[in-house]
Scaffold this motif. Sequence first.
Motif, PDB file in Angstrom:
ATOM      1  N   UNK A   1      18.717  26.047 -14.626  1.00 26.65           N
ATOM      2  CA  UNK A   1      18.046  25.446 -13.473  1.00 26.65           C
ATOM      3  C   UNK A   1      18.290  23.946 -13.421  1.00 26.65           C
ATOM      4  N   UNK A   2      18.175  23.283 -14.559  1.00 31.76           N
ATOM      5  CA  UNK A   2      18.317  21.831 -14.564  1.00 31.76           C
ATOM      6  C   UNK A   2      19.742  21.387 -14.212  1.00 31.76           C
ATOM      7  N   UNK A   3      20.733  22.047 -14.778  1.00 34.64           N
ATOM      8  CA  UNK A   3      22.121  21.677 -14.474  1.00 34.64           C
ATOM      9  C   UNK A   3      22.478  22.018 -13.030  1.00 34.64           C
ATOM     10  N   UNK A   4      21.973  23.129 -12.520  1.00 33.80           N
ATOM     11  CA  UNK A   4      22.269  23.468 -11.125  1.00 33.80           C
ATOM     12  C   UNK A   4      21.578  22.494 -10.174  1.00 33.80           C
ATOM     13  N   UNK A   5      20.377  22.048 -10.513  1.00 33.63           N
ATOM     14  CA  UNK A   5      19.703  21.043  -9.684  1.00 33.63           C
ATOM     15  C   UNK A   5      20.488  19.732  -9.687  1.00 33.63           C
ATOM     16  N   UNK A   6      21.016  19.366 -10.839  1.00 35.94           N
ATOM     17  CA  UNK A   6      21.780  18.115 -10.941  1.00 35.94           C
ATOM     18  C   UNK A   6      23.076  18.168 -10.140  1.00 35.94           C
ATOM     19  N   UNK A   7      23.723  19.327 -10.113  1.00 35.39           N
ATOM     20  CA  UNK A   7      25.075  19.407  -9.540  1.00 35.39           C
ATOM     21  C   UNK A   7      25.134  20.197  -8.227  1.00 35.39           C
ATOM     22  N   UNK A   8      23.998  20.634  -7.687  1.00 38.64           N
ATOM     23  CA  UNK A   8      24.052  21.554  -6.549  1.00 38.64           C
ATOM     24  C   UNK A   8      24.707  20.951  -5.315  1.00 38.64           C
ATOM     25  N   UNK A   9      24.592  19.648  -5.116  1.00 39.52           N
ATOM     26  CA  UNK A   9      25.174  19.001  -3.931  1.00 39.52           C
ATOM     27  C   UNK A   9      26.301  18.041  -4.303  1.00 39.52           C
ATOM     28  N   UNK A  10      26.915  18.257  -5.458  1.00 40.57           N
ATOM     29  CA  UNK A  10      27.910  17.310  -5.953  1.00 40.57           C
ATOM     30  C   UNK A  10      29.126  17.200  -5.034  1.00 40.57           C
ATOM     31  N   UNK A  11      29.397  18.249  -4.232  1.00 48.06           N
ATOM     32  CA  UNK A  11      30.572  18.228  -3.356  1.00 48.06           C
ATOM     33  C   UNK A  11      30.239  17.860  -1.911  1.00 48.06           C
ATOM     34  N   UNK A  12      29.016  17.494  -1.642  1.00 50.73           N
ATOM     35  CA  UNK A  12      28.655  17.167  -0.260  1.00 50.73           C
ATOM     36  C   UNK A  12      29.525  16.059   0.346  1.00 50.73           C
ATOM     37  N   UNK A  13      29.762  14.945  -0.347  1.00 56.12           N
ATOM     38  CA  UNK A  13      30.613  13.911   0.257  1.00 56.12           C
ATOM     39  C   UNK A  13      32.012  14.421   0.599  1.00 56.12           C
ATOM     40  N   UNK A  14      32.512  15.384  -0.163  1.00 53.00           N
ATOM     41  CA  UNK A  14      33.852  15.920   0.094  1.00 53.00           C
ATOM     42  C   UNK A  14      33.882  16.799   1.344  1.00 53.00           C
ATOM     43  N   UNK A  15      32.746  17.349   1.725  1.00 51.63           N
ATOM     44  CA  UNK A  15      32.691  18.335   2.814  1.00 51.63           C
ATOM     45  C   UNK A  15      32.040  17.775   4.078  1.00 51.63           C
TER      46      UNK A  15
ATOM     47  N   UNK B   1      25.273  28.512 -13.842  1.00 56.15           N
ATOM     48  CA  UNK B   1      25.060  27.342 -12.992  1.00 56.15           C
ATOM     49  C   UNK B   1      25.937  27.424 -11.748  1.00 56.15           C
ATOM     50  N   UNK B   2      27.183  27.805 -11.927  1.00 55.21           N
ATOM     51  CA  UNK B   2      28.090  27.894 -10.781  1.00 55.21           C
ATOM     52  C   UNK B   2      27.649  28.987  -9.807  1.00 55.21           C
ATOM     53  N   UNK B   3      27.083  30.079 -10.328  1.00 55.66           N
ATOM     54  CA  UNK B   3      26.536  31.105  -9.444  1.00 55.66           C
ATOM     55  C   UNK B   3      25.392  30.553  -8.599  1.00 55.66           C
ATOM     56  N   UNK B   4      24.468  29.854  -9.242  1.00 52.91           N
ATOM     57  CA  UNK B   4      23.334  29.293  -8.501  1.00 52.91           C
ATOM     58  C   UNK B   4      23.794  28.288  -7.461  1.00 52.91           C
ATOM     59  N   UNK B   5      24.750  27.448  -7.820  1.00 50.59           N
ATOM     60  CA  UNK B   5      25.240  26.455  -6.858  1.00 50.59           C
ATOM     61  C   UNK B   5      25.943  27.145  -5.694  1.00 50.59           C
ATOM     62  N   UNK B   6      26.729  28.186  -5.989  1.00 46.42           N
ATOM     63  CA  UNK B   6      27.466  28.894  -4.937  1.00 46.42           C
ATOM     64  C   UNK B   6      26.531  29.470  -3.877  1.00 46.42           C
ATOM     65  N   UNK B   7      25.341  29.940  -4.320  1.00 46.38           N
ATOM     66  CA  UNK B   7      24.454  30.648  -3.412  1.00 46.38           C
ATOM     67  C   UNK B   7      23.171  29.896  -3.092  1.00 46.38           C
ATOM     68  N   UNK B   8      23.091  28.611  -3.477  1.00 46.77           N
ATOM     69  CA  UNK B   8      21.818  27.913  -3.269  1.00 46.77           C
ATOM     70  C   UNK B   8      21.494  27.722  -1.794  1.00 46.77           C
ATOM     71  N   UNK B   9      22.502  27.769  -0.929  1.00 46.44           N
ATOM     72  CA  UNK B   9      22.280  27.621   0.512  1.00 46.44           C
ATOM     73  C   UNK B   9      22.365  28.956   1.243  1.00 46.44           C
ATOM     74  N   UNK B  10      22.451  30.050   0.496  1.00 51.06           N
ATOM     75  CA  UNK B  10      22.582  31.378   1.094  1.00 51.06           C
ATOM     76  C   UNK B  10      21.332  31.736   1.903  1.00 51.06           C
ATOM     77  N   UNK B  11      21.503  32.121   3.176  1.00 47.70           N
ATOM     78  CA  UNK B  11      20.317  32.543   3.951  1.00 47.70           C
ATOM     79  C   UNK B  11      19.752  33.845   3.388  1.00 47.70           C
TER      80      UNK B  11
END
Length: 486
Positions: free
Chosen positions: A302-316, A355-365
Amino acid sequence: MPQLENASIDSYLDDSYKGASLCGAVPSDASVRVVRALEDAGLEAWFVGGWVRDALLEAPSHDVDLCCSGTWRQSEDALLSAGVDVVRSGIRFGGITAIADGERIEVTAYRKDGFYTDGRHPEDVVMASSILDDLARRDFTINAMAWHPARGLLDMYNGVSDLSQGLVRAVGVARTRFEEDALRMLRAVRFACRLDFAMEAQTASALSECAHLLVSVARERVGIELSGILATRRGGDAMVRYPDLMCAAIPELQTCRGFDQCTRYHAFDVYDHIARVLTVAGELSAFRIDGGDPSCEVSPTLMWSALLHDIAKPDCFTVDEAGRGHFYGHPEAGAKKARVIMKRLGLCDNLVRDVCLLISYHDLPLYPERSSLLKGMSLFAGEGRDVPRLIGELFDLKRADTLGKATCCFSYVEEIERMREMVRELVANGDAYSIATLNLTGRDLIQAGVEPGPRIGQLLDRALDATIAGTAPNSKNDLLAYLRLA
């Protein structure tokens, strides 16, 4: 915090010190046995480091470190003669590990560090003649105290005062300490987060000035310290208070600083949003009313996914004709970027995967409907994966992400909690979300007359789709009937 006075090093060693305590903390019998063995051989020994600090804070401590006037060979000889086993764990730096009554106790010779040329390790280690010299080389005042059952507390750098004030302060000149060993900067932040202390002003200034030196530290060591910071549940505080250092530890965070999201759904830039998500995730994990458990360690996933969940936002980032910002594809891109970062930091494969699974789906409706939730759970299914835990942490991440946005988004938290409760019921009722949770197996199909081969897998997939859709219950007979095999 009790006020204790320094003891004289030359004080007479009372032979009846076994029952002595420091602020109520009694050293283990094993550690006392090791001290006696060393001093019976004519050496001098002190309790140092974390045990002393935690005793003064009246907090539990498990690891015991001793500092001794003898060389590691002299300490080894003294311990072996007393029947204490020894492991040569760090003889390059004058250290051994005593194993007494099953307890491991680190014993290190008094030493002074030589010149540092790589920003991490001294070129050589020189034996010191006094505990005072050894304490002078230590990182922070709260770690630079020594205690002996008979001689009492030795506090040359006002560590007790800093504990009382809740301060992390470098011993001597902070910049010098960090130039010697750049990893000390992350250690300073870890202690500040763990103890909920403030950083002394000059030490805080040196953290910013010397942050660039972190590049000299092995990435695996940086990963260990970052994990320690996140484990305190105060990683968000670290991001807000020490942004230069956190961006030096994870350079990809730098582009997030000041990055305007250009949307009414976000009240903060990307960096500050991440910090707030990390703070909320950490805080709510400690409250039972919010589904947390203060007696358990916080989930590193949870902690690592919270830290990195939006790490690619500036790229997108894109802006539409109305000037609204969008970040299409940032969860998938973030998962890829997070994998690179976490691998670089030497984090374990299972943690990286989850962590990568959580980040991949954190915005999933997701919707509070049975089929929607079961389909969401199916995305996390796989060998070795704890799906109920992961889906619970997905809700934790979604909740923190929501509370890190603008207030107009906060009402979504109620829906998240409704979905969380529904998932608990689905799991308790044995609803299927994967082939492994289906109450129908390939053996059942073969016994029903299906030839072994690809059709087995196709039929199991059809059965799973049917039970997720609610067309057929998750029972062998009902599923066989649905497949027209009964």
